[in-house]
Enzyme design. Structure first.
Site: not given
Length: 512
Positions: A392, A400, A409, A435
């Site tokens: 993770d 973001n 992305d 993620e």
């Protein structure tokens, strides 16, 4: 003799082929849309369930911390009765957790309160059932929502105070104002996605104690199956329909310390846009192929009808002639089989492409969650020895928020490329969701899986992602053992290992 209009065979074949192609394409699009819709629905349900479970865990940790802080304050009061200045100082360091804190004696009379601008002060006699419960039970507890002496809707977290001889002196109370800014609303609101998803919390009676719409706080919710389930101490997910007729993907989790239920839900309408996009994309992609196959079908129908016409003429001639026509029949039969095989091969290839796309993650091109579930189930059934690595990305939300989702992305794609390059040829790398990534390592030695996990973690930590900079990942590793039972239990073990890495400070590997 009456003359009937004759229909040529190539026209009939062309019509049949066109009809068959149109129906096949329609069924293909319909099946693909249904499969995509089912996959997305399952993903939203499971993600919301996991998110609700995560929030329940965070809430449990938060309440434990708040209780611990109150116990520490009670310990100070045990040694020497706390005065107003000391209480103000304590509150300033803990105001992120409480809206107010007070000390009430055994008669429920407030001796000190901070801050002092909440509408009540020292000398105020508390009459609420929550304060009565705190005074009578003399134990730590979390109250049901109630309207306090200040006129606010609140939840009371309290712990008793005893003197050095064990005599009860009163209790320390910390309040959370439900209709104002508070620690609960801050924690539950910080993960708002802006796509119609939202979180709400109910107490053990089904009363809303947190909702994005403050007007609904303190409202009793009835007839909601999810709330009935979470009130009973259950966790899970379900598609529900609210009183306005709107459908939602709901995940829910039970928090045992407080008896609260946390529900995370996403409107079902979120699927409308991706489904429409998928339909348009499939139609546009299939249209050139459809035109090409149509031309080929017309040519094939002519190739079929022409030899058959010749064969009919030969058959007519054979009735009155002794000429041998076996070579003609052989030639016609060979031509027919060849064309059918070519057409079948074209459709097989096309179906294979669609099948591959259904098992790949659209962004990273790693295997998706569906392929992961199929693989892990197959390996368990076969008795294959393997380990699961879950990764993770730490603090991905900040990427973001700072650089935008497009850059986020790009980072996910680069991470996928790194993981794919480091995984072994017999291993299966996949995107678990968001993620989070994973690798199914086909090995009987969990130490080898741990070495691979550490290598991936170190390679990612050493790489620079322009312009984001350096990233870290938290890693959990679990080895599949027959005594663990189902795939669900095995995945949960890996997830717990990942959670320990997160809780232990991130950028580390935990093996369970």
């Amino acid at each position: 003799m009456r003359s009937y209009k004759k229909i040529k065979l190539r026209h009939i074949l062309s019509l049949l082929v066109i009809s068959a192609m149109f129906l096949t394409a329609s069924v293909g699009v319909y099946a693909a849309v249904r499969a995509s819709s089912a996959s997305l629905s399952s993903s939203y349900l499971q993600n919301n369930a996991q998110y609700a479970k995560k929030l329940a865990s965070n809430t449990e940790e938060l309440l434990d911390l708040m209780h611990s802080n109150l116990v520490s304050l009670a310990a100070v009061s045990w040694r020497n009765k706390i005065n107003q200045n000391e209480l103000d100082t304590w509150f300033q360091t803990n105001q992120r957790y409480f809206n107010s804190v007070f000390f009430a004696d055994a008669n429920r009379t407030i001796q000190a309160i901070s801050p002092t601008n909440v509408g009540i002060g020292a000398g105020t006699k508390l009459t609420s059932s929550a304060s009565g419960q705190a005074a009578s039970e003399r134990t730590a507890f979390i109250s049901d929502p109630y309207v306090g002496a200040s006129g606010r809707l609140l939840v009371l977290i309290s712990t008793p105070v005893f003197d050095k001889d064990g005599e009860y002196e009163g209790f320390i109370g910390g309040t959370i104002y439900l209709q104002e800014d508070n620690v609960l609303s801050r924690q539950l609101s910080e993960h708002y996605y802006g796509n119609g998803s939202y979180v709400y919390v109910v107490d053990k009676h089904g009363r809303l104690i947190f909702h994005p719409n403050p007007i609904r706080i303190n409202e009793f919710v009835k007839g909601n199956e999810v709330i009935e389930r979470v009130k009973s101490g259950n966790s899970g997910y379900k598609t529900i329909e609210n009183s306005d007729g709107q459908s939602y993907f709901a995940g829910y989790a039970y928090e045992p310390d407080s008896g609260w239920g946390i529900v995370s839900q996403t409107p079902k309408t979120i699927l409308d846009e991706p489904i429409r996009t998928l339909e348009k994309s499939m139609i546009l992609q299939a249209l050139p192929l459809f035109i090409l196959i149509l031309i080929a079908a017309l040519w094939v129908s002519r190739q079929i009808s022409s030899p058959l016409y010749k064969l009919a003429r030969i058959s007519e001639e054979a009735a009155v002639s002794s000429r041998h026509v076996l070579s003609v029949n052989t030639r016609l039969r060979g031509t027919y089989i060849y064309e059918v095989q070519q057409l079948a091969q074209s459709f097989d290839n096309y179906v294979k492409v669609l099948s591959d796309e259904a098992h790949l993650d659209g962004l990273t091109r790693l295997w998706n969650r569906k392929m992961f579930d199929l693989t892990i189930a197959e390996w368990i059934d076969e008795g294959t020895q393997f380990s699961l690595i879950l990764l993770d990305v730490d603090h991905f939300k900040r990427i973001n928020d700072t650089y935008g989702h497009v850059m986020g992305d790009r980072v996910l794609i680069e991470l996928a490329s790194q993981i794919r390059a480091l995984a072994g040829v017999r291993d299966v790398a996949f995107r678990y969701g968001g993620e989070e990534y994973g690798v199914l390592v086909r090995t009987a030695d969990v130490h080898l899986a741990e070495l691979l996990a550490e290598r991936i973690r170190e390679e990612i930590a050493a790489a620079a992602f322009d312009p984001v900079g350096r990233l870290t990942v938290s890693v959990g590793v679990a080895h599949c053992s027959p005594e663990w039972g189902s795939a669900k239990e095995f995945i949960h073990r890996a997830d717990m290992a990942l959670y320990q890495s997160k809780a232990g400070g991130r950028n580390r590997t935990t093996v369970l």
